[in-house]
Write a protein that holds these residues in place. Structure first.
Motif, PDB file in Angstrom:
ATOM      1  N   MET A   1       0.833  -1.201   0.000  1.00 39.94           N
ATOM      2  CA  MET A   1       0.000   0.000   0.000  1.00 39.94           C
ATOM      3  C   MET A   1       0.868   1.252   0.000  1.00 39.94           C
ATOM      4  O   MET A   1       1.736   1.432   0.854  1.00 39.94           O
ATOM      5  N   LEU A   2       0.645   2.091  -1.012  1.00 40.53           N
ATOM      6  CA  LEU A   2       1.373   3.349  -1.186  1.00 40.53           C
ATOM      7  C   LEU A   2       2.879   3.148  -1.249  1.00 40.53           C
ATOM      8  O   LEU A   2       3.657   4.062  -0.957  1.00 40.53           O
ATOM      9  N   ASN A   3       3.303   1.942  -1.646  1.00 41.02           N
ATOM     10  CA  ASN A   3       4.735   1.638  -1.753  1.00 41.02           C
ATOM     11  C   ASN A   3       5.485   2.035  -0.482  1.00 41.02           C
ATOM     12  O   ASN A   3       6.470   2.774  -0.504  1.00 41.02           O
ATOM     13  N   ALA A   4       4.988   1.529   0.640  1.00 37.69           N
ATOM     14  CA  ALA A   4       5.517   1.917   1.939  1.00 37.69           C
ATOM     15  C   ALA A   4       7.021   1.723   2.039  1.00 37.69           C
ATOM     16  O   ALA A   4       7.728   2.529   2.661  1.00 37.69           O
ATOM     17  N   ALA A   5       7.547   0.658   1.425  1.00 38.39           N
ATOM     18  CA  ALA A   5       8.975   0.377   1.533  1.00 38.39           C
ATOM     19  C   ALA A   5       9.803   1.520   0.953  1.00 38.39           C
ATOM     20  O   ALA A   5      10.768   1.979   1.574  1.00 38.39           O
ATOM     21  N   GLN A   6       9.444   1.999  -0.227  1.00 37.44           N
ATOM     22  CA  GLN A   6      10.210   3.080  -0.841  1.00 37.44           C
ATOM     23  C   GLN A   6       9.965   4.410  -0.140  1.00 37.44           C
ATOM     24  O   GLN A   6      10.883   5.227  -0.006  1.00 37.44           O
ATOM     25  N   VAL A   7       8.761   4.641   0.315  1.00 38.56           N
ATOM     26  CA  VAL A   7       8.465   5.881   1.035  1.00 38.56           C
ATOM     27  C   VAL A   7       9.372   6.014   2.250  1.00 38.56           C
ATOM     28  O   VAL A   7       9.959   7.075   2.508  1.00 38.56           O
ATOM     29  N   LEU A   8       9.516   4.935   3.016  1.00 31.91           N
ATOM     30  CA  LEU A   8      10.338   4.974   4.227  1.00 31.91           C
ATOM     31  C   LEU A   8      11.825   4.883   3.901  1.00 31.91           C
ATOM     32  O   LEU A   8      12.645   5.522   4.562  1.00 31.91           O
ATOM     33  N   SER A   9      12.174   4.103   2.893  1.00 29.37           N
ATOM     34  CA  SER A   9      13.584   3.914   2.565  1.00 29.37           C
ATOM     35  C   SER A   9      14.223   5.179   2.012  1.00 29.37           C
ATOM     36  O   SER A   9      15.384   5.489   2.309  1.00 29.37           O
ATOM     37  N   PHE A  10      13.493   5.917   1.195  1.00 29.74           N
ATOM     38  CA  PHE A  10      14.028   7.146   0.608  1.00 29.74           C
ATOM     39  C   PHE A  10      13.882   8.361   1.533  1.00 29.74           C
ATOM     40  O   PHE A  10      14.351   9.449   1.202  1.00 29.74           O
ATOM     41  N   LEU A  11      13.245   8.186   2.670  1.00 24.64           N
ATOM     42  CA  LEU A  11      12.978   9.308   3.572  1.00 24.64           C
ATOM     43  C   LEU A  11      14.223  10.112   3.945  1.00 24.64           C
ATOM     44  O   LEU A  11      14.163  11.349   4.001  1.00 24.64           O
ATOM     45  N   PRO A  12      15.380   9.484   4.241  1.00 21.17           N
ATOM     46  CA  PRO A  12      16.545  10.293   4.631  1.00 21.17           C
ATOM     47  C   PRO A  12      16.937  11.344   3.614  1.00 21.17           C
ATOM     48  O   PRO A  12      17.412  12.430   3.991  1.00 21.17           O
ATOM     49  N   PHE A  13      16.738  11.068   2.324  1.00 20.80           N
ATOM     50  CA  PHE A  13      17.123  12.047   1.307  1.00 20.80           C
ATOM     51  C   PHE A  13      16.230  13.285   1.381  1.00 20.80           C
ATOM     52  O   PHE A  13      16.698  14.416   1.208  1.00 20.80           O
ATOM     53  N   PHE A  14      14.951  13.077   1.634  1.00 20.87           N
ATOM     54  CA  PHE A  14      14.051  14.217   1.779  1.00 20.87           C
ATOM     55  C   PHE A  14      14.426  15.038   3.011  1.00 20.87           C
ATOM     56  O   PHE A  14      14.465  16.277   2.955  1.00 20.87           O
ATOM     57  N   VAL A  15      14.714  14.362   4.104  1.00 22.03           N
ATOM     58  CA  VAL A  15      15.066  15.071   5.338  1.00 22.03           C
ATOM     59  C   VAL A  15      16.398  15.808   5.180  1.00 22.03           C
ATOM     60  O   VAL A  15      16.568  16.927   5.680  1.00 22.03           O
ATOM     61  N   VAL A  16      17.352  15.210   4.472  1.00 16.02           N
ATOM     62  CA  VAL A  16      18.601  15.915   4.190  1.00 16.02           C
ATOM     63  C   VAL A  16      18.312  17.203   3.430  1.00 16.02           C
ATOM     64  O   VAL A  16      18.874  18.264   3.732  1.00 16.02           O
ATOM     65  N   GLY A  17      17.430  17.117   2.436  1.00 10.58           N
ATOM     66  CA  GLY A  17      17.065  18.316   1.686  1.00 10.58           C
ATOM     67  C   GLY A  17      16.472  19.396   2.575  1.00 10.58           C
ATOM     68  O   GLY A  17      16.747  20.588   2.389  1.00 10.58           O
ATOM     69  N   LEU A  18      15.664  18.978   3.560  1.00 13.39           N
ATOM     70  CA  LEU A  18      15.087  19.948   4.488  1.00 13.39           C
ATOM     71  C   LEU A  18      16.152  20.686   5.301  1.00 13.39           C
ATOM     72  O   LEU A  18      15.947  21.833   5.713  1.00 13.39           O
ATOM     73  N   THR A  19      17.265  20.020   5.551  1.00 12.36           N
ATOM     74  CA  THR A  19      18.311  20.620   6.397  1.00 12.36           C
ATOM     75  C   THR A  19      19.315  21.447   5.602  1.00 12.36           C
ATOM     76  O   THR A  19      20.128  22.159   6.196  1.00 12.36           O
ATOM     77  N   LEU A  20      19.283  21.342   4.282  1.00 14.80           N
ATOM     78  CA  LEU A  20      20.236  22.096   3.469  1.00 14.80           C
ATOM     79  C   LEU A  20      19.869  23.575   3.435  1.00 14.80           C
ATOM     80  O   LEU A  20      18.712  23.954   3.577  1.00 14.80           O
ATOM     81  N   ARG A  21      20.872  24.389   3.236  1.00 12.97           N
ATOM     82  CA  ARG A  21      20.704  25.838   3.154  1.00 12.97           C
ATOM     83  C   ARG A  21      21.423  26.349   1.909  1.00 12.97           C
ATOM     84  O   ARG A  21      22.247  25.644   1.329  1.00 12.97           O
ATOM     85  N   PRO A  22      21.152  27.572   1.490  1.00 13.28           N
ATOM     86  CA  PRO A  22      21.779  28.090   0.266  1.00 13.28           C
ATOM     87  C   PRO A  22      23.292  27.975   0.249  1.00 13.28           C
ATOM     88  O   PRO A  22      23.883  27.703  -0.805  1.00 13.28           O
ATOM     89  N   HIS A  23      23.947  28.142   1.387  1.00 18.02           N
ATOM     90  CA  HIS A  23      25.408  28.100   1.357  1.00 18.02           C
ATOM     91  C   HIS A  23      25.946  26.707   1.060  1.00 18.02           C
ATOM     92  O   HIS A  23      27.075  26.560   0.584  1.00 18.02           O
ATOM     93  N   HIS A  24      25.151  25.669   1.326  1.00 16.72           N
ATOM     94  CA  HIS A  24      25.588  24.324   0.968  1.00 16.72           C
ATOM     95  C   HIS A  24      25.670  24.175  -0.544  1.00 16.72           C
ATOM     96  O   HIS A  24      26.631  23.590  -1.072  1.00 16.72           O
ATOM     97  N   PHE A  25      24.668  24.689  -1.259  1.00 18.06           N
ATOM     98  CA  PHE A  25      24.707  24.615  -2.713  1.00 18.06           C
ATOM     99  C   PHE A  25      25.763  25.551  -3.283  1.00 18.06           C
ATOM    100  O   PHE A  25      26.381  25.245  -4.307  1.00 18.06           O
ATOM    101  N   ALA A  26      25.989  26.688  -2.616  1.00 19.18           N
ATOM    102  CA  ALA A  26      27.052  27.586  -3.054  1.00 19.18           C
ATOM    103  C   ALA A  26      28.403  26.881  -2.971  1.00 19.18           C
ATOM    104  O   ALA A  26      29.267  27.047  -3.836  1.00 19.18           O
ATOM    105  N   PHE A  27      28.593  26.090  -1.938  1.00 17.48           N
ATOM    106  CA  PHE A  27      29.833  25.338  -1.793  1.00 17.48           C
ATOM    107  C   PHE A  27      29.988  24.320  -2.920  1.00 17.48           C
ATOM    108  O   PHE A  27      31.065  24.157  -3.500  1.00 17.48           O
TER     109      PHE A  27
END
Length: 378
Positions: A173-199
């Motif tokens: 249901m709702l591909n729960a395995a991939q939703v949870l497995s890929f979660l760290p990448f989304f959370v990493v994106g939430l923590t990034l700031r403009p200076h990270h991409f500038a680097f």
């Protein structure tokens, strides 16, 4: 797109000119288009994996692409979800930008598969078909954004959840395995700031990024035909992959490390200036949702499994052309009703919200800057 990445931390000699206020940053549009091209190529190659077409080279290429193309998308989705709130505009965008397109395409793909196969393919909105799993996943990740902003160690918590997802065979249901497995990448994106991409956009990082991609490609070739490529699809439990918990955690950590390294490498080599394909970046969702009709068609054609190495190259070039076609103004006009439907008729008139108080915020952005990108949904 509101500009969210500047080069303030970069030396003046290598800093790209910052976009005008309110203008789209070409860097992110370039990254989105290049990433969605890899998605199209990956889906075109996937049916050939078990057909002994292309041999070790194609096996390695597909594993290499799948190791990071979705992590790149998900990291960017997380980055542009930093300002998500439960306000009326955000809710409307979720309905019009994710929920309604998901309902349309989750019904259209089984219908298309049924026409191709000559057999009835059932439709269940809780069982995403083919590539539509990404839509409910993105919805769930964005709805969880306020929670991750409150957790003290969000990346660690998301990583633990991802690891635990491999211990058991989760419901489809709702591909729960991939939703949870890929979660760290989304959370990493939430923590990034403009200076990270500038680097990442520094000249030296371009060299490092290119080296990471070359090493990743070499590793994929060395491991091809010996390591199950399902490890980079993040949709199977350890039991399904035939390993115990200790080995499963180890393999998943290696897959995660590879995804992080290759994502860094990819984002480092993405050009920051305007290119011929920059204008296509804003249509990445059109490419994602529509290209599957072509790749699914190919997967039902017997001749496709007998193509030669040279023809695989032509298919790959065709994938790039297909991505350009689906990014065109004509495609956007023709399919806007499904990908970006106008739903003003569905909602009550907007109630003006109080204006944000001007001034800096603790994260360095101006109050009122949501950090969101209107068209960044995949």
């Amino acid at each position: 797109m509101t500009t969210t990445a500047t080069a303030d931390a970069m030396p003046a000699a290598v800093s790209p000119a910052p976009p005008r206020p309110g203008a789209r940053d070409p860097y992110f549009d370039n990254a989105k288009f290049l990433a969605v091209v890899l998605v199209v190529i990956g889906h075109a190659w996937e049916p050939l994996r078990g057909a002994d077409v292309g041999g070790r080279v194609l096996e390695a290429a597909q594993t290499f692409v799948y190791a990071f193309h979705l992590p790149v998308f998900i990291v960017m989705c997380g980055y542009f979800s930093r300002g998500f709130t439960a306000g009326q505009d955000r809710t409307r965008k979720l309905v019009g930008g994710i929920i309604v397109p998901y309902v349309i395409f989750s019904a259209a793909y089984p219908l298309w598969a049924g026409l191709l196969s000559g057999n009835h393919v059932g439709w269940d909105p809780l069982e995403p078909y083919y590539l539509t799993w990404f839509m409910p996943a993105l919805l769930l990740w964005r709805l969880s954004t306020p929670l991750w902003k409150q957790i003290r160690y969000p990346i660690t918590a998301a990583l633990v959840i991802s690891m635990l997802a491999g211990f058991d065979t989760l419901p489809s249901m709702l591909n729960a395995a991939q939703v949870l497995s890929f979660l760290p990448f989304f959370v990493v994106g939430l923590t990034l700031r403009p200076h990270h991409f500038a680097f990442l956009r520094r000249r030296v990082m371009r060299i490092v990024g290119a080296a990471l991609l070359v090493l990743g490609g070499g590793a994929a070739y060395a491991l091809a035909m010996t390591v199950d490529p399902e490890w980079v699809h993040w949709r199977r439990s350890f039991v399904q992959l035939g390993v115990g918990a200790p080995a499963g955690v180890g393999f998943r950590l290696l897959a995660l490390a590879a995804a992080v390294a290759l994502t860094i490498g990819f984002l480092a080599v993405v050009p920051g200036r305007r290119t011929w394909f920059t204008r296509f970046g804003s249509a990445s969702m059109y490419v994602y949702l529509l290209h599957g009709f072509a790749t699914l068609f190919l997967s039902y054609q017997g001749w496709y499994y007998r193509i030669s190495g040279a023809e695989v190259v032509l298919v790959t070039i065709g994938c790039v052309a297909l991505a350009v076609l689906l990014s065109s103004g004509a495609a956007r006009t023709a399919f806007r009703w499904a990908v970006e439907p106008h739903l003003n008729w569905l909602f009550t008139p907007r109630v003006p919200e109080p204006a944000a108080v001007a001034g800096p915020r603790p994260d360095g952005r101006t109050r009122g800057d949501s950090g969101d990108q209107r068209t960044m949904r995949a």
